[in-house]
Design an enzyme around this catalytic site. Structure first.
Site, PDB file in Angstrom:
ATOM      1  N   ARG A  66      61.713  36.922  39.232  1.00  0.00           N
ATOM      2  CA  ARG A  66      60.452  37.225  38.543  1.00  0.00           C
ATOM      3  C   ARG A  66      60.286  36.337  37.313  1.00  0.00           C
ATOM      4  NH1 ARG A  66      60.214  41.495  35.232  1.00  0.00           N
ATOM      5  NH2 ARG A  66      61.401  42.830  36.655  1.00  0.00           N
ATOM      6  N   TYR A 119      34.180  32.383  39.471  1.00  0.00           N
ATOM      7  CA  TYR A 119      34.563  33.027  40.727  1.00  0.00           C
ATOM      8  C   TYR A 119      34.332  34.538  40.554  1.00  0.00           C
ATOM      9  CZ  TYR A 119      37.659  35.394  43.940  1.00  0.00           C
ATOM     10  OH  TYR A 119      38.172  36.267  44.856  1.00  0.00           O
ATOM     11  N   ASP A 191      39.573  26.430  34.097  1.00  0.00           N
ATOM     12  CA  ASP A 191      39.935  26.640  35.495  1.00  0.00           C
ATOM     13  C   ASP A 191      39.587  25.347  36.229  1.00  0.00           C
ATOM     14  OD1 ASP A 191      39.882  27.249  38.239  1.00  0.00           O
ATOM     15  OD2 ASP A 191      39.344  29.346  37.880  1.00  0.00           O
ATOM     16  N   LYS A 216      43.919  26.966  46.843  1.00  0.00           N
ATOM     17  CA  LYS A 216      42.854  26.097  47.332  1.00  0.00           C
ATOM     18  C   LYS A 216      43.414  24.704  47.621  1.00  0.00           C
ATOM     19  CE  LYS A 216      40.664  29.836  46.749  1.00  0.00           C
ATOM     20  NZ  LYS A 216      40.703  30.434  45.481  1.00  0.00           N
TER      21      LYS A 216
HETATM   22  N1  LCS Z   1      39.412  30.484  40.187  1.00  0.00           N
HETATM   23  C1  LCS Z   1      38.547  29.975  41.084  1.00  0.00           C
HETATM   24  C2  LCS Z   1      37.640  28.856  40.689  1.00  0.00           C
HETATM   25  C3  LCS Z   1      38.506  30.509  42.376  1.00  0.00           C
HETATM   26  O1  LCS Z   1      37.638  29.980  43.241  1.00  0.00           O
HETATM   27  C4  LCS Z   1      39.366  31.589  42.716  1.00  0.00           C
HETATM   28  C5  LCS Z   1      39.349  32.201  44.064  1.00  0.00           C
HETATM   29  C6  LCS Z   1      40.241  32.088  41.739  1.00  0.00           C
HETATM   30  C7  LCS Z   1      40.255  31.502  40.495  1.00  0.00           C
HETATM   31  C8  LCS Z   1      41.198  33.206  42.044  1.00  0.00           C
HETATM   32  O2  LCS Z   1      42.264  32.685  42.771  1.00  0.00           O
HETATM   33  P1  LCS Z   1      43.115  33.505  43.880  1.00  0.00           P
HETATM   34  O3  LCS Z   1      43.654  34.713  43.183  1.00  0.00           O
HETATM   35  O4  LCS Z   1      42.205  33.849  44.990  1.00  0.00           O
HETATM   36  O5  LCS Z   1      44.186  32.524  44.222  1.00  0.00           O
HETATM   37  N2  LCS Z   1      38.229  31.844  44.836  1.00  0.00           N
HETATM   38  C9  LCS Z   1      37.951  32.295  46.025  1.00  0.00           C
HETATM   39  C10 LCS Z   1      36.785  31.926  46.747  1.00  0.00           C
HETATM   40  O6  LCS Z   1      35.877  31.214  46.313  1.00  0.00           O
HETATM   41  N3  LCS Z   1      36.817  32.489  47.931  1.00  0.00           N
HETATM   42  O7  LCS Z   1      37.915  33.293  48.095  1.00  0.00           O
HETATM   43  C11 LCS Z   1      38.713  33.237  46.876  1.00  0.00           C
END
Ligand code: LCS
Length: 401
Positions: A66, A119, A191, A216
């Site tokens: 962790r 997001y 971000d 991503k």
């Molecule tokens: N920041 C951005 C710009 C994102 O697009 C997402 C997730 C996150 C943070 C959060 O990340 P995760 O916890 O999912 O790794 N975006 C998503 C989207 O556009 N479609 O599904 C998830």
């Protein structure tokens, strides 16, 4: 008792037999080209004094996954380097990274100013969950740095940006916002999910912290959920030893390894994502049934110049609207064959989705309009298939409208 040494019991051999193997292997050098996966939750101490020294922070040995693990460290070292930062922290998801970052910067009674297009999950964190913990967030239109200046209060402890934003592809002038924030001693987080470190290094533009949903482009293959934070050594140490330790959003060694593997091809993939995205955006912008195309690489994008100055490329994400609005957009999304109707982005597969009812359904109908997410907007993450096939698929789906 006989003086003959007792054979360990079968159950003991099942657990400790491997140690004989380790001893046997230890004089053979291991020069693995792919970083090994240290799939171990815990790490042995030499003796009690060693364990105590580790817990006092006087010895850097690994303790427990962790808090750190060699495969995680390999990933963190690589990401810190690629983002031009001092240190990095890998986490279980982009949302774990956002929560860890916010809780590292803010306490009960404090305040964040963020861009208003985020997001949908981040927007939900900011408007629902953080207020329950006594942290307030003011969301402002992110294309004018002055909006951030106007929203700062004496309680503001963080400026939070998504540039380009999901799904509107609105950019923020990171350097201009950093100047405003630093004059008041406030750190800026960017971000950088849409750009990746290949296309944009926010720390070099003046930001203090970078966040990635590594789910991503960094992972790139649609098989891993993960997050990354990059920043100053002291800040990352606090995030790790105070917030990650207590909140627990650690990444698994296997997922850290998948991201290390993804990073090896990141520039090759991003080049192809961008090349194809520009071709798809041009196809869409000339199509009579498409009313609007949003892609920072098109000269028609209102912030094309900022994108050209701030980024080293325009990315692989496109948003567009179909003549006939939401119902027509739904026909396109229901009729694609090669593109997959799914959330997430940055995968080798082309993904199409409807922000208003999916990724951004955490915004109310009025909020969607206020922040510029047209309820008819269709979002496309251009993948690595042959671009002619992607265009042919969109053409046949548009013909159904
Ligand atoms: N920041 C951005 C710009 C994102 O697009 C997402 C997730 C996150 C943070 C959060 O990340 P995760 O916890 O999912 O790794 N975006 C998503 C989207 O556009 N479609 O599904 C998830």
């Amino acid at each position: 008792m006989s003086s003959k040494q007792r054979e360990p019991g079968f159950s003991t051999l099942c657990i400790h037999g491997k140690k004989h193997l380790d001893k046997h292997e230890s004089d053979r050098p291991i020069r693995a080209v792919s970083t090994p996966i240290f799939q171990s939750s815990t790490f042995a101490f030499e003796n009690v004094a060693h364990g105590a020294a580790v817990f006092r922070g006087e010895d850097p040995s690994y303790v427990y996954t962790r808090l750190g693990n060699p495969t995680q460290t390999a990933l963190e070292t690589e990401l810190a380097y690629l983002e031009r930062g001092e240190a990095a922290l890998a986490l279980s998801s982009g949302m774990a990274a956002a929560t860890t970052a916010v809780l590292t910067c803010c306490r009960h009674g404090e305040h964040i100013v963020s861009g208003d297009t985020l997001y949908g999950g981040t927007h939900q964190l900011f408007t629902q969950t953080l207020p329950r913990m006594g942290i307030e967030v003011t969301e402002v239109p992110a294309d004018d740095p002055q909006n951030f200046a106007n929203a700062i209060t004496d309680k503001t402890r963080l400026i939070y940006l998504e540039s380009p934003a999901n799904p509107t592809l609105v950019l923020t002038d990171i350097g201009a916002v950093a100047e405003i924030a630093h004059a008041k001693g406030i750190p800026v987080l960017v971000d950088n999910t849409f750009c990746t470190p290949y296309l944009q290094n926010p720390l070099e533009l003046g930001a203090d912290i970078v966040l990635h949903s590594a789910t991503k482009y960094i992972g790139g293959h649609g098989d891993t959920v993960a997050g990354i934070l990059v920043g100053k050594q002291d800040w990352i140490m606090t995030a790790r030893m105070e917030i990650l330790r207590d909140v627990g959003g650690c990444i698994s060694p296997f997922n850290a390894w998948l991201l290390l593997r993804g990073l090896k091809t990141l520039p090759v993939r991003m080049d192809r994502h961008m090349e194809s995205a520009l071709e798809v955006a041009q196809f869409l912008s000339y199509h009579p049934k498409v009313s609007e195309v949003i892609y920072p690489g098109l000269k028609t994008h209102p912030q094309h110049d900022l994108a050209a100055r701030q980024q080293r490329g325009f990315g692989g994400m496109i948003s567009f609207m179909v003549e006939g609005g939401r119902a027509a957009g739904e026909i396109v999304m229901d009729n694609v064959k090669l593109c997959t109707l799914a959330v997430s982005l940055g995968d080798v597969d082309t993904l199409i989705e409807h922000p208003a009812s999916m990724t951004h359904s955490t915004y109310g109908e009025d909020e969607l309009r206020t922040v510029g997410i047209d309820p008819a907007m269709v979002r496309l993450s251009v993948g690595l298939e042959n671009v002619k096939d992607i265009i042919a698929d969109l053409r046949q789906a548009l013909a159904k409208c």
